[in-house]
Design a protein around this motif. Structure first.
Motif, short mmCIF file in Angstrom:
data_model
loop_
_atom_site.label_atom_id
_atom_site.label_comp_id
_atom_site.label_asym_id
_atom_site.label_seq_id
_atom_site.Cartn_x
_atom_site.Cartn_y
_atom_site.Cartn_z
N VAL A 164 0.83 -1.20 0.00
CA VAL A 164 0.00 0.00 0.00
C VAL A 164 0.87 1.25 0.00
O VAL A 164 0.59 2.22 -0.72
CB VAL A 164 -0.96 0.00 1.21
CG1 VAL A 164 -1.63 1.37 1.37
CG2 VAL A 164 -2.02 -1.08 1.06
N SER A 165 1.96 1.24 0.79
CA SER A 165 2.83 2.41 0.85
C SER A 165 3.53 2.65 -0.49
O SER A 165 3.67 3.80 -0.93
CB SER A 165 3.86 2.25 1.97
OG SER A 165 4.72 1.14 1.74
N LEU A 179 1.03 4.11 -2.82
CA LEU A 179 0.80 5.52 -2.47
C LEU A 179 1.92 6.41 -3.00
O LEU A 179 1.66 7.53 -3.47
CB LEU A 179 0.67 5.66 -0.96
CG LEU A 179 0.35 7.05 -0.42
CD1 LEU A 179 -1.00 7.53 -0.95
CD2 LEU A 179 0.34 7.05 1.11
N SER A 232 -1.50 -2.03 -5.77
CA SER A 232 -2.77 -2.22 -5.08
C SER A 232 -3.31 -3.62 -5.32
O SER A 232 -3.80 -4.29 -4.40
CB SER A 232 -3.80 -1.18 -5.56
OG SER A 232 -3.34 0.13 -5.35
N THR A 252 -8.13 -5.23 0.60
CA THR A 252 -7.17 -4.15 0.47
C THR A 252 -7.23 -3.53 -0.92
O THR A 252 -6.89 -2.35 -1.09
CB THR A 252 -5.74 -4.66 0.74
OG1 THR A 252 -5.75 -5.47 1.92
CG2 THR A 252 -4.78 -3.51 0.94
N ILE A 309 -8.55 0.12 -2.15
CA ILE A 309 -7.82 1.39 -2.30
C ILE A 309 -7.68 1.76 -3.77
O ILE A 309 -7.63 2.94 -4.12
CB ILE A 309 -6.43 1.32 -1.62
CG1 ILE A 309 -5.84 2.74 -1.47
CG2 ILE A 309 -5.46 0.42 -2.39
CD1 ILE A 309 -4.58 2.79 -0.64
N ALA A 363 -9.08 7.64 1.76
CA ALA A 363 -9.22 7.10 3.12
C ALA A 363 -10.67 6.84 3.45
O ALA A 363 -11.01 5.82 4.09
CB ALA A 363 -8.61 8.08 4.13
N THR A 395 -11.97 3.62 1.56
CA THR A 395 -11.48 2.37 2.16
C THR A 395 -12.14 2.10 3.51
O THR A 395 -12.54 0.97 3.80
CB THR A 395 -9.95 2.41 2.35
OG1 THR A 395 -9.60 3.55 3.14
CG2 THR A 395 -9.24 2.50 1.01
N LYS A 404 -3.88 -1.30 7.98
CA LYS A 404 -3.36 -1.62 6.65
C LYS A 404 -3.09 -0.35 5.85
O LYS A 404 -2.27 -0.34 4.93
CB LYS A 404 -4.36 -2.52 5.90
CG LYS A 404 -4.44 -3.95 6.39
CD LYS A 404 -5.48 -4.72 5.60
CE LYS A 404 -5.45 -6.21 5.92
NZ LYS A 404 -5.82 -6.53 7.29
N PHE A 405 -3.78 0.73 6.21
CA PHE A 405 -3.64 2.00 5.49
C PHE A 405 -2.98 3.07 6.36
O PHE A 405 -3.16 4.26 6.13
CB PHE A 405 -5.03 2.47 5.02
CG PHE A 405 -5.78 1.42 4.23
CD1 PHE A 405 -5.46 1.18 2.90
CD2 PHE A 405 -6.76 0.65 4.82
CE1 PHE A 405 -6.13 0.21 2.17
CE2 PHE A 405 -7.44 -0.33 4.11
CZ PHE A 405 -7.12 -0.56 2.78
N LEU A 439 -1.05 5.87 4.69
CA LEU A 439 -1.92 6.89 4.09
C LEU A 439 -2.24 7.99 5.10
O LEU A 439 -2.14 9.19 4.81
CB LEU A 439 -3.20 6.22 3.59
CG LEU A 439 -4.33 7.14 3.10
CD1 LEU A 439 -3.87 7.95 1.88
CD2 LEU A 439 -5.57 6.32 2.76
#
Length: 430
Positions: free
Chosen positions: A190-191, A194, A216, A226, A229, A379, A382, A402-403, A406
């Motif tokens: 995820v990072s 992002l 993603s 997940t 996102i 955000a 999700t 998990k986020f 973000l």
């Protein structure tokens, strides 16, 4: 890089000495050598050496917790609240199924994470400690990616360092990143997604948007939910023009966003068993309100169900609130819940309040204000989606974390503005 050499050397030694009497010694040596070489690389990197202290403690704390947890499950200590239960539930199941995968058992549970872990075990041998170190190392790498995100956003060093310290020592992140769970690799994916998304927002090419979607999708392999996102990314892509770096509130863009959301709903309703199995948990209140079946931390009795569109609308807000901010004081069962509330619930509440506050402040510089709006929308998408698939506090904390990158990025943008505004004010006064 020393760490890459250490990883390759350790992998070779583990493969060579697998099933020998010194295998466990090689595992300990591998963990120590990779950790040491990683820190050496960090200390020599112009980009990361400024963050050597938080990264050092991120590694150190995770290693200490790693061995403490190992002592707990090797000695079958079941009396530690929360920790003992967590260590002997999913982590043990993931490890057992990964070993089964290595031994040719095709009837395993745990999805792609077990396949991923089992594939590594086939090469270097089966060691629960090694798997736990692997996921903890993924957790540390996600902190490195957060540093790159802050650099991309030109966040001042003071704001960035505070956020990196926060991400390095958050209690729940520390604990779950040292258990054999899939959360750490999901957070890493995820990072990375992002980072590429922010590059796209900064008008650095559509290829970055494609990359963010790919990571993603990769994250969704470990946990299907997940992937939601990506829905947020695409919705903001329809509404945002990277060339002008402005949100386009035209009828065509709004219609396009709604059309995409309609397609998503169609796929969810018709192909959820194939594409959205992790999100297909929206149950009738008669099922999810049974606290005993969901654990003592269930909040299902407070948040209703979605049997009709009206009920879905009515319970949307309480669902979101409980998902993002539980455990509330009336849910506390012990010190673990109090720590969770202070270190997790209060953190998310603070970030969301500050985000809303600064979005509506015209003084916030245009580019970052626009980005803060986009990230807040992602955000929100999700959180709302997950809120309908979760009905107990423990699961809610793991899913919202998990986020975490973000939200930390949103916090960095806000703190960066505060420091710039303060410096500007002091310059005007002087």
């Amino acid at each position: 890089m020393f760490s890459i050499f250490a990883i390759l050397l350790s992998g070779c030694l583990l493969a060579i000495f697998n099933n020998t009497f010194i295998y466990e010694i090689i595992v300990y040596f591998s963990i120590l050598s990779v950790s040491t070489c990683y820190l050496i690389d960090i200390s020599k990197s112009k980009r990361f050496k400024l963050y050597i202290k938080p990264l050092f403690f991120a590694v150190l704390f995770r290693l200490v917790i790693l061995y403490v947890f190992r002592y707990i499950y090797l000695n079958n200590i079941m009396s530690i609240p929360v920790i003992s239960q967590e260590l002997f539930s999913d982590p043990l199941s993931f490890y057992t199924n990964a070993v089964g995968y290595v031994n040719g058992n095709s009837n395993f549970t745990g999805g792609f994470f077990v396949t991923f872990l089992g594939s590594i075990y086939k090469v270097v041998g089966c060691s629960r400690l090694l798997g736990e170190f692997l996921v903890s190392f993924f957790s540390v790498l996600s902190i490195n990616i957060t540093i790159l995100i802050n650099e991309e956003l030109e966040i001042n060093y003071s704001s960035s360092k505070k956020c990196i310290w926060l991400l390095s020592v958050l209690p729940y992140t520390l604990l779950y990143s040292t258990m054999l769970r899939r959360e750490s690799i999901i957070i890493l994916c995820v990072s990375i997604s992002l980072l590429f998304y922010i590059k796209w927002v900064d008008n650095k090419g559509i290829i970055n948007f494609v990359k963010c979607l790919l990571f993603s999708v990769f994250a969704s392999l470990f946990h299907g939910g997940t992937g939601i996102i990506a829905v947020g990314y695409i919705m903001t892509m329809i509404l945002y023009n990277p060339s002008s770096q402005k949100i386009k509130l035209k009828i065509t863009n709004i219609f396009g966003s709604l059309l995409f959301f309609g397609v998503f709903l169609f796929l969810f309703n018709n192909y959820k068993d194939v594409l959205f199995t992790k999100l297909d948990n929206i149950s009738d209140i008669s099922t999810i309100a049974k606290t005993s079946s969901l654990g003592g931390s269930s909040y299902a009795q407070y948040v209703g169900d979605s049997r009709t569109p009206l009920r879905f609308t009515v319970f949307l807000v309480p669902r979101y609130i409980y998902f993002m901010f539980s455990p509330f004081p009336w849910q506390w069962r012990g010190m673990g819940d109090i720590i969770s509330f202070i270190s997790s619930s209060v953190l998310y509440l603070t970030i969301i309040i500050l985000s809303v506050k600064y979005i509506f402040r015209n003084k916030l510089e245009g580019g970052n204000r626009t980005l803060l709006i986009l990230l807040s929308l992602i955000a929100l998408v999700t959180a709302i989606t997950f809120s309908w698939g979760v009905s107990n506090t423990g699961t809610a904390i793991r899913h919202r974390d998990k986020f975490i990158v973000l939200y930390i990025t949103m916090l960095a943008i806000i703190d960066n503005y505060k420091i710039k505004a303060k410096n500007k004010y002091e310059k005007e006064v002087n």
